[in-house]
Design an enzyme around this catalytic site. Structure first.
Site, mmCIF file in Angstrom:
data_model
loop_
_atom_site.group_PDB
_atom_site.id
_atom_site.type_symbol
_atom_site.label_atom_id
_atom_site.label_comp_id
_atom_site.label_asym_id
_atom_site.label_seq_id
_atom_site.Cartn_x
_atom_site.Cartn_y
_atom_site.Cartn_z
ATOM 1 N N ASP A 53 -6.819 23.052 -8.183
ATOM 2 C CA ASP A 53 -6.526 22.031 -9.178
ATOM 3 C C ASP A 53 -6.333 22.902 -9.908
ATOM 4 O OD1 ASP A 53 -7.615 20.492 -11.477
ATOM 5 O OD2 ASP A 53 -10.116 19.768 -10.198
ATOM 6 N N LYS A 110 -6.190 13.274 -17.290
ATOM 7 C CA LYS A 110 -6.180 14.522 -18.380
ATOM 8 C C LYS A 110 -4.647 13.744 -19.144
ATOM 9 C CE LYS A 110 -9.843 14.482 -17.080
ATOM 10 N NZ LYS A 110 -10.591 15.701 -15.495
ATOM 11 N N ARG A 158 0.640 -1.379 -0.198
ATOM 12 C CA ARG A 158 -0.306 -0.128 -0.087
ATOM 13 C C ARG A 158 0.895 0.899 -0.481
ATOM 14 N NH1 ARG A 158 -2.132 0.547 4.628
ATOM 15 N NH2 ARG A 158 -3.286 -1.495 4.492
ATOM 16 N N TYR A 204 -14.912 22.242 -10.579
ATOM 17 C CA TYR A 204 -15.073 20.725 -11.562
ATOM 18 C C TYR A 204 -16.556 20.036 -10.418
ATOM 19 C CZ TYR A 204 -14.535 16.042 -12.915
ATOM 20 O OH TYR A 204 -14.578 15.030 -13.697
HETATM 21 C C1 LIG Z 1 -11.786 15.650 -14.877
HETATM 22 C C2 LIG Z 1 -11.010 16.451 -13.270
HETATM 23 C C3 LIG Z 1 -10.995 16.299 -12.559
HETATM 24 C C4 LIG Z 1 -11.564 14.475 -11.720
HETATM 25 O O1 LIG Z 1 -10.438 13.682 -12.310
HETATM 26 P P1 LIG Z 1 -10.781 11.990 -12.661
HETATM 27 O O2 LIG Z 1 -9.726 11.258 -12.545
HETATM 28 O O3 LIG Z 1 -12.179 11.822 -13.942
HETATM 29 O O4 LIG Z 1 -11.229 11.784 -10.845
HETATM 30 C C5 LIG Z 1 -10.927 17.032 -11.513
HETATM 31 N N1 LIG Z 1 -10.684 18.772 -11.743
HETATM 32 C C6 LIG Z 1 -11.041 18.497 -13.182
HETATM 33 C C7 LIG Z 1 -10.812 19.919 -13.504
HETATM 34 C C8 LIG Z 1 -11.138 17.794 -13.892
HETATM 35 O O5 LIG Z 1 -11.491 17.859 -15.491
#
Ligand SMILES: *Cc1c(COP(=O)(O)O)cnc(C)c1O
Length: 413
Positions: free
Chosen positions: A204, A229, A78, A132
């Site tokens: 973020d 992403k 872990r 988001y």
């Molecule tokens: C997609 C996204 C997330 C979340 O990511 P996941 O891997 O899909 O959980 C968080 N913040 C933004 C701005 C996003 O576009």
């Protein structure tokens, strides 16, 4: 110095003085980061080390190891293996001034763990109205149930954040540019106010990545990415990361361990594979997206293009001041028309998939309706909206596809 970063055996020699991380550029860092010899064994990329149990030589060995800090040392599955450490170190290298980076099974898991690391019952959290939606949902759901209150604020507030801060404000969350509507926040102004008040800041940073906006260096305490992403980049793995600024790592690590957050070595390996080309992909997707955004701006069917590098976008000036460039995601507001026209446009696109997420090599288009995700500000638009993720296809093919799409929109009246 005789010690080259890639082939050094020991941690101390990893980066020589005159070749320090500060002087390396991002394209070099994404290629070289995390490739310590003791993790790779001389193979170019760290292999997939799978583990739950780690065996010790003796009870004495187990006792001696278990009582020490397990960071970057095999202890139990872990806590990761060299495969995960290689990626987390490489991500950490992208944020000069960072103390440490941890990985999560998704971007949302990264956001929730970072918030749980800093918030306690009775605390107030500030979240931009452009956040988001799952971030908003966490604030209105689990965090609320735990006794944390959230105040949503206008993403364009800048230094005016001062007026929103209350006696129990513990943390300020930021997302720049905002999801769907792309408002660029004045992060330095917000950070300055937060620092003066002893309030924790979290960003973020998924859209820009540290390559376009090195958040920790700008004073943000926690820089969060949905690695799903741009880091992964190939639409096939869920992954998240949180990078902690100086003095902020221990709280994050404690929450991460207590919540049992970990990622598989296979997913981490795919994250590392994606990272090696991230600077290149960002540059190309950013260039192509901006060319397409500028073309869209000239079309009579398009009322506004919400792309941070174009003046229509709120916070464009701040973007010009703070960011090293733009990535490949933006929105358009159509000029009048109906949802049926928007559907006709998107359904008929040949080169754009219809699907959530973004940051992969392929283009995507989805209809968006931001007004349903607001509580502190009003959102109004001249017509229906579409969010575009620009992939690595030829931009002229994408423009031709969009031109045919706009013709369908126009024809549908
Ligand atoms: C997609 C996204 C997330 C979340 O990511 P996941 O891997 O899909 O959980 C968080 N913040 C933004 C701005 C996003 O576009």
């Amino acid at each position: 110095m005789g010690c080259r970063p890639l082939y050094a055996q020991g941690e101390k020699c990893r980066v020589s003085d005159e070749n320090s991380e500060k002087t390396l550029r991002d394209a070099t860092r994404v290629v070289q980061g995390g490739r310590r010899h003791e993790w790779t064994g001389g193979i170019v990329s760290a292999p997939v080390w799978r583990a739950s149990t780690i065996l010790y030589d003796s009870v004495g060995d187990l006792r001696a190891n278990a009582s020490r800090d397990t960071h970057h040392r095999l202890f139990y599955g872990r806590r990761g293996t060299p495969t995960q450490w290689s990626l987390s170190d490489a991500l950490n290298d992208l944020e000069p001034g960072a103390e440490g980076t941890l990985l999560y099974p998704s971007g949302v898991a990264a956001i929730s763990t970072a918030l749980l690391a800093v918030l306690s019952p009775g605390d107030e959290l500030l979240v931009p109205d452009s956040a988001y939606d799952p971030t908003r949902s966490l604030a209105n759901g689990l965090l609320k149930r735990m006794g944390v209150t959230t105040r949503f604020y206008d993403p364009m507030i800048g230094a005016g954040i001062e007026t929103v801060i209350g006696p129990s404000t513990r943390a300020i969350f930021m997302e720049s540019p905002g999801s769907l509507t792309f408002e660029v926040q004045d992060i330095p102004a917000i950070v300055a106010v937060a620092r003066a008040r002893g309030i924790v800041t979290l960003l973020d940073n998924t859209w820009a990545t540290p390559v376009l906006f090195p958040a920790i260096g700008r004073g943000v305490d926690y820089s969060i990415m949905a690695c799903t992403k741009y880091v992964v980049g190939h639409s096939d793995v869920m992954l998240g990361s949180v990078t902690a600024g100086l003095g902020r790592y221990e709280a994050l690590r404690t929450a991460t361990y207590q919540l049992g957050q970990c990622v598989s070595p296979d997913d981490a390996w795919l994250g590392s594979r994606g990272l090696r080309t991230m600077a290149l992909r960002l540059r190309e997707q950013g260039r192509s997206a901006l060319a397409i955004a500028k073309w869209l701006k000239e079309q009579p069917e398009v009322a506004r293009v919400l792309h941070p590098a174009l003046p229509d976008c709120p916070g464009h000036d701040v973007f010009q001041r703070d960011f090293a460039g733009s990535s490949g995601l933006f929105s358009i507001v159509l000029n009048g028309g109906s949802d049926a026209g928007r559907v006709a446009m998107v359904d008929g696109l040949r080169h754009f998939g219809i699907g959530f997420s973004w940051g992969g090599f392929e283009s995507l288009a989805i209809p968006i309706d931001p007004k349903f995700y607001r509580s502190a500000t009003e959102w109004s638009a001249e017509g229906p909206m579409i969010r575009l993720q620009i992939g690595l296809e030829d931009s002229d093919d994408l423009i031709a596809d969009l031109a045919a799409g706009l013709a369908r929109f126009r024809a549908s009246g």
